[in-house]
Motif scaffolding. Structure first.
Motif, mmCIF file in Angstrom:
data_model
loop_
_atom_site.group_PDB
_atom_site.id
_atom_site.type_symbol
_atom_site.label_atom_id
_atom_site.label_comp_id
_atom_site.label_asym_id
_atom_site.label_seq_id
_atom_site.Cartn_x
_atom_site.Cartn_y
_atom_site.Cartn_z
ATOM 1 N N ASN A 59 0.718 -1.219 0.014
ATOM 2 C CA ASN A 59 0.003 -0.056 0.030
ATOM 3 C C ASN A 59 0.634 1.191 0.072
ATOM 4 O O ASN A 59 0.475 2.387 0.743
ATOM 5 N N LEU A 60 2.078 1.195 -0.514
ATOM 6 C CA LEU A 60 2.615 2.386 -0.540
ATOM 7 C C LEU A 60 2.244 3.537 -1.840
ATOM 8 O O LEU A 60 1.698 2.891 -2.844
ATOM 9 N N PRO A 61 2.459 4.698 -1.602
ATOM 10 C CA PRO A 61 2.055 5.395 -2.726
ATOM 11 C C PRO A 61 3.016 5.522 -4.057
ATOM 12 O O PRO A 61 4.360 5.281 -3.790
ATOM 13 N N TRP A 62 2.623 5.365 -4.953
ATOM 14 C CA TRP A 62 3.218 5.569 -6.299
ATOM 15 C C TRP A 62 2.888 6.780 -7.074
ATOM 16 O O TRP A 62 1.705 7.466 -6.794
ATOM 17 N N PHE A 63 3.484 7.180 -8.087
ATOM 18 C CA PHE A 63 3.101 8.334 -8.913
ATOM 19 C C PHE A 63 3.300 7.998 -10.527
ATOM 20 O O PHE A 63 4.214 7.327 -10.506
#
Length: 343
Positions: A59-63
């Protein structure tokens, strides 16, 4: 203005096989991109360019880039492809102005942003450079980029425009007047105005010509320095540059120790902006006479990125407004519930 780090980050994201990247991959590279806040916070400041989503693991933020940013990147790549010869010519002129027609690669790399060259321009010499360029070893163990003039005389923007107007004929030590653009409300003393008129009649030495015979304390030498700065800013995408970034060029272009004074002594030619604690030198002619200096092919693309940056401000402002509306609604519900309990 955060345009440079935005484009640098955009390039990192778009080069990934999935065209997306986890924040963990760039969170500790802030200094590399000249970003002085957390990288995640920086990316979230520009939602019209960088789209955040939850990654496939932990559930890590990606861009990834927004569709508008992808389309602008595509336009940018087309410019690099179609205008390769034009960009090569700007690099050639930049090196030819140097004292020995050779520049350290680290200096060239430091000027890529201003010249409008992609960050990998020198890494693909077989595609981007021609036979007039060669890589050489310089003193102090530096690697350099040298250029052969190929026997042709290189004319500055000032010379070409003066020839078109019929006021310059290419004779040695011939005078050329700089186009002057006085600022509104700026009044100079009479003796300063007289000196400017005399300065205009001083012989013009092109930044592409040998200047070793000049007395460094003479008006001719000063006019040569002003002419160099005029030509340099003419080559740059935005016809401007941070003044401190230009100071590192003194050694290689034969500039005086106090070259920064040229901007202050010639306010009709240059304008100094002191926004955001940064002193930026701007060539007035590029903005006052759109026909005098050719527009850089990359300028329109950068303007589109700036437009996207401004769009981010609107998106964030709307988000804050919506959050306040939601917060007020929740507060009213709490008050109603409290009233009912009391009743």
């Amino acid at each position: 203005m955060h345009l440079k780090p935005i484009i640098a980050l955009k390039n990192v994201v778009i080069q990934e096989p999935s065209a997306s990247i986890p924040i963990s991959a760039i969170s500790k590279r802030g200094l590399e991109f000249d970003i002085h806040v957390k990288v995640a916070r920086f990316l979230r400041q520009y939602p019209s360019i960088f789209e955040e989503f939850t990654g496939p693991m932990h559930n890590l933020p990606w861009f990834r880039l927004t569709q508008e940013a992808v389309e602008t990147d595509r336009e940018e790549r087309i410019v690099y492809e179609e205008c390769r010869e034009e960009l090569r010519e700007r690099l050639r002129r930049f090196v030819l102005m140097s004292k020995d027609k050779v520049m350290p690669l680290k200096i060239v790399k430091g000027m890529e942003w201003y010249l409008g060259l992609p960050s990998d321009f020198l890494e693909q010499p077989e595609v981007n450079l021609d036979g007039s360029f060669r890589f050489v070893d310089m003193e102090d163990g530096l690697k350099g980029l040298a250029v052969e003039s190929e026997g042709r005389k290189v004319l500055s923007v000032l010379q070409r425009n003066a020839m078109k107007q019929g006021v310059y004929f290419g004779e040695p030590m011939e005078a050329i007047e700089f186009p002057l653009f006085p600022s509104k409300g700026l009044r100079l003393r009479r003796k300063v105005e007289d000196w400017i008129k005399e300065f205009q009649n001083v012989p013009y030495v092109s930044p592409y010509e040998d200047y070793s015979h000049l007395d460094p304390t003479s008006d001719v030498a000063e006019k040569r320095v002003v002419g160099f700065l005029h030509e340099l800013l003419s080559l740059f995408v935005e016809h401007s540059a941070e003044r401190r970034k230009l100071l590192c060029l003194k050694k290689y272009f034969g500039l005086p120790q106090k070259v920064h004074r040229a901007f202050e002594r010639h306010p009709h030619i240059f304008y100094l902006s002191f926004r955001n604690k940064t002193c930026t030198a701007i060539l007035k002619e590029a903005f006052r006479d759109k026909y005098a200096i050719e527009e850089h092919p990359l300028l329109k693309v950068r303007k589109k990125y700036i437009k996207l940056m401004k769009k981010s401000d609107v998106i964030l402002r709307n988000r804050r407004s919506n959050n306040r509306f939601v917060d007020r609604g929740d507060l009213e519900k709490e008050k109603e519930l409290e009233f009912e309990l009391r009743g």
